[in-house]
Write an enzyme that holds these catalytic residues in place. Structure first.
Site, short mmCIF file in Angstrom:
data_model
loop_
_atom_site.label_atom_id
_atom_site.label_comp_id
_atom_site.label_asym_id
_atom_site.label_seq_id
_atom_site.Cartn_x
_atom_site.Cartn_y
_atom_site.Cartn_z
N CYS A 136 33.94 -6.13 1.63
CA CYS A 136 34.64 -6.85 0.72
C CYS A 136 34.24 -8.23 0.46
CB CYS A 136 36.17 -6.93 1.04
SG CYS A 136 37.32 -8.05 -0.15
N CYS A 139 36.59 -11.13 -0.54
CA CYS A 139 37.64 -11.55 1.02
C CYS A 139 36.72 -12.51 1.78
CB CYS A 139 37.82 -10.29 1.71
SG CYS A 139 38.69 -9.04 0.72
N ASP A 140 35.20 -11.89 1.85
CA ASP A 140 34.61 -12.74 3.06
C ASP A 140 33.32 -13.39 2.58
OD1 ASP A 140 36.37 -11.72 4.98
OD2 ASP A 140 35.13 -9.75 4.84
#
Length: 310
Positions: A136, A139-140
């Site tokens: 992701c 997300c990261d």
């Protein structure tokens, strides 16, 4: 069973398709519950930008998820957290059990559990999960500012997320196991014009390597020349396809040999009163637009089915 909550419709999964089905069914004055293993919106919450959904020139995934949820619940549809572990047929009803020790009864079920991302299943992938291996970018990606990143895959998701990561990383190298990309031409064109994005074709990742703390690179194999190599990197983002989230439905006899739910054009499975929509289906295209279309059809078909029961 006296304390078991009952609904006309239980939608398993609250992604774009599930929320649309819930909206259509609740507009028809049916009692509706959406069950999801996480926050509503599904993979929308992991998507930085959506630029191919009609009505929006561009919109952030989480923002679209919130708008869809607001629309889905305005007519009374409810939402609850829980991973469905089993669906059983009880007389003319469907009994749904979750990992929260909750049970529900419904006249109809709409399966909208979607799909999850495949893993490479190579050494180091699990070991470095959360320490440089990610699925992701939204997300990261922020953890890798001014770093060199590797993206594995050649489809829409891999290329789009690679482009997104160039906003953060110093360089992004996309490793593609084929000799060409599978992404849509317009996505490819944007990527090819990005100076921070590099493509390496005919290349598979055979191992993800690192130190005691984090990822330091990958081992590679050239599928054309047979040559093995190694590439340094600070993070590895993997986008190599999806698999259906259907383990809870194996007992119903509605899956194909790959685990996808089989339906007709009205989203009906072979089990009366059970419908399926979106990415969980055996469908040629898995997009927000197609999931929403499926959801609209299913929501209306649920109403017709319940009406026929009276």
């Amino acid at each position: 069973m006296a304390d078991t909550k009952q609904y006309d419709v239980i939608v398993i999964g609250a992604g774009p398709g599930g929320m649309t089905a819930a909206m259509y069914a609740s507009r028809a004055n049916l009692s509706v519950l959406m069950l999801d293993r996480g926050i509503y919106g599904g993979n929308l919450n992991n998507t930085a930008e959506i630029a191919n959904y009609t009505g929006f020139k561009s919109i952030k995934g989480p923002e679209l998820a919130q708008q869809m949820y607001d629309g889905a619940t305005q007519f009374g549809a409810e939402y609850a957290y829980g991973t469905v572990t089993k669906v059983e047929l009880v007389d003319n009803m469907k009994k749904i059990t979750t990992d929260m020790d909750e049970t529900y009864l419904a006249k109809t079920v709409v399966i909208a559990t979607g799909s999850d991302q495949r893993h490479l299943n190579v050494p180091g992938e699990e070991e470095f999960g959360g320490r440089g291996v990610s699925y992701c970018a939204v997300c990261d990606g922020a953890f890798f500012k001014n770093k060199h990143l590797i993206v594995v895959g050649g489809g829409d998701a891999a290329v789009e997320e690679g482009v997104y990561l160039t906003q953060l990383a110093s360089k992004v190298t996309v490793l593609v196991r084929r000799d060409e990309l599978r992404a849509e031409p317009i996505i490819q064109a944007e990527a090819m014009n990005n100076d921070k994005l590099e493509f390496v074709f005919n290349t598979s990742v055979t191992e993800i390597v690192g130190d005691d703390v984090k990822v330091t690179g990958v081992k590679t194999h050239n599928n054309k020349t047979g040559e093995d190599g190694e590439m340094t990197a600070d993070g590895v983002f993997i986008y190599v396809g999806n698999f259906p989230m259907t383990s809870a439905f194996k007992n119903l006899g509605i899956l194909d040999d790959q685990g996808w739910v089989k339906t007709d054009e009205r989203m009906r499975t072979s089990e009366p009163g059970i419908f399926a929509i979106g990415d969980v289906r055996d469908t040629p295209l898995r997009q927000v637009a197609t999931a929403v279309g499926d959801g609209a059809i299913a929501g209306q078909q649920v109403y017709q089915y319940i009406k026929s029961m009276d």
